[in-house]
Write an enzyme that holds these catalytic residues in place. Sequence first.
Site, mmCIF file in Angstrom:
data_model
loop_
_atom_site.group_PDB
_atom_site.id
_atom_site.type_symbol
_atom_site.label_atom_id
_atom_site.label_comp_id
_atom_site.label_asym_id
_atom_site.label_seq_id
_atom_site.Cartn_x
_atom_site.Cartn_y
_atom_site.Cartn_z
ATOM 1 N N HIS A 57 0.844 -1.212 0.000
ATOM 2 C CA HIS A 57 0.000 0.000 0.000
ATOM 3 C C HIS A 57 0.875 1.256 0.000
ATOM 4 C CE1 HIS A 57 -3.907 2.046 0.930
ATOM 5 N NE2 HIS A 57 -3.021 3.029 1.113
ATOM 6 N N HIS A 59 1.444 5.422 -2.021
ATOM 7 C CA HIS A 59 0.938 6.509 -2.900
ATOM 8 C C HIS A 59 2.132 7.141 -3.596
ATOM 9 C CE1 HIS A 59 -3.246 6.586 -1.371
ATOM 10 N NE2 HIS A 59 -2.655 6.014 -0.341
ATOM 11 N N ASP A 309 2.488 3.316 2.859
ATOM 12 C CA ASP A 309 1.430 4.294 2.592
ATOM 13 C C ASP A 309 1.999 5.612 2.071
ATOM 14 O OD1 ASP A 309 -1.151 5.244 2.350
ATOM 15 O OD2 ASP A 309 -1.522 5.462 4.487
ATOM 16 N N TRP A 315 0.574 13.870 3.926
ATOM 17 C CA TRP A 315 0.084 13.160 5.106
ATOM 18 C C TRP A 315 1.194 12.766 6.074
ATOM 19 C CZ3 TRP A 315 -1.581 12.429 0.103
ATOM 20 C CH2 TRP A 315 -2.927 12.763 -0.142
#
Length: 422
Positions: A57, A59, A309, A315
């Site tokens: 996972h 991005h 992530d 983030w």
Amino acid sequence: MLDLLVTHATLPDGRTDMSVAVQDGRIVDVTHGLRAPARETLDAAGQLLTPPFCDAHFHMDSTLSYGQPRVNASGTLLEGIALWGELKPTLTQDAIVERALAYCDLAIAQGLLAIRSHVDTSDPRLLAVDALLDVKRRVAPYIDLQLVAFPQDGVLRSPGGMDNLRRALDRGIDVVGGIPHFERTMAQGAESVTRLCELAAERGLRVDMHCDETDDPMSRHIETLAFETQRLGLHGRVAGSHCTSMHSMDNYYVSKLIPLMAQAQVHVVANPLINITLQGRHDTYPRRRGMTRVPELLAAGVNVAFGHDCVMDPWYPLGNADMLDVAHMGLHVAQMTSQDGIRAAFDAVTAHGARVMGLDGWGLAPGREASFVLLQARDVVEAVRLRPARLKVYRRGTLLAETAPVVAVRHHAAGQGAAAPR
Ligand code: FE2
């Protein structure tokens, strides 16, 4: 004559003095103490040889953009989404490609050779989609990069959301994503899950949704995801990412939910670095950890992987593509400090991630790809403890990266002759 022979390796399952024989980019033998002529020999000297790290996972379209156009002041998920929205209109395809390739170089050096990246499909220009498809082609010799069509702004909530996602799949994105908890209502969230799973079933694709990335215990889209997985016969092809609301759910409800997830063979991807950072932000004290129920899911037979992530994006301000950092944080947050727990955390960034991604060629076994990493550690537990140097990184029998062993030079010794802890 073999192309490559690795000797004296310790494997993740604990076997020692193992040899791995490589021919034409594939493993042809894994056996105890094999000696045979080879063009290249690598003496592992008893250290850990592992299949590559897998990040289930990530991005990649936002990575390494930290500070553009500003930093996330509150540190919350929602400000991160707003900040990404501010950045998107200024993005160029070249800039996304450049940042993604820089990240891939870092990943290779860390022995991270399989990455599932979500790519935002909300922008009708599909800039990030085209950029990451280009990156996927360019890094194919080094990294298995799997792309998920991710409607960051909500597939039903944003105008044209479903159409943009379909167009991304038409262009070659591999996996159907979603973000049901970000849709406007619970009903719309559930509808998005159903429609996206049907789309995946029609096209023969896998599913990976950001599912219930919230502290709201009533956010139960994982239930709909597991139900639709069963209804559509997608067993083993669907992942729920984050699932942080499970942390806060009622125990009785969870006792019914987890068996459903196990029956549907839904994979779960927790993202410990990010979950511990973003969740519980509305709490005073006690403040919830917010990560999903990893030990309980594993005990029920659910495949749980850990993802990175985010790395230096709206983030998360930290990270360096080191999946052992992810495993280290994951076992702390989940209190998996037993020896089996530490090994499970290692599996969560290796074998379990490969299972989420459906990587057939992954693993140290005859017939599999000759892709592996030699670590400066004696076993899996020590690897998680030390997060050591990746001494050698091989992909299909070719050396991609190497790091010199870390050796401390001591000018003063506290204990004469005693082995100092590393
Ligand atoms: Fe994510």
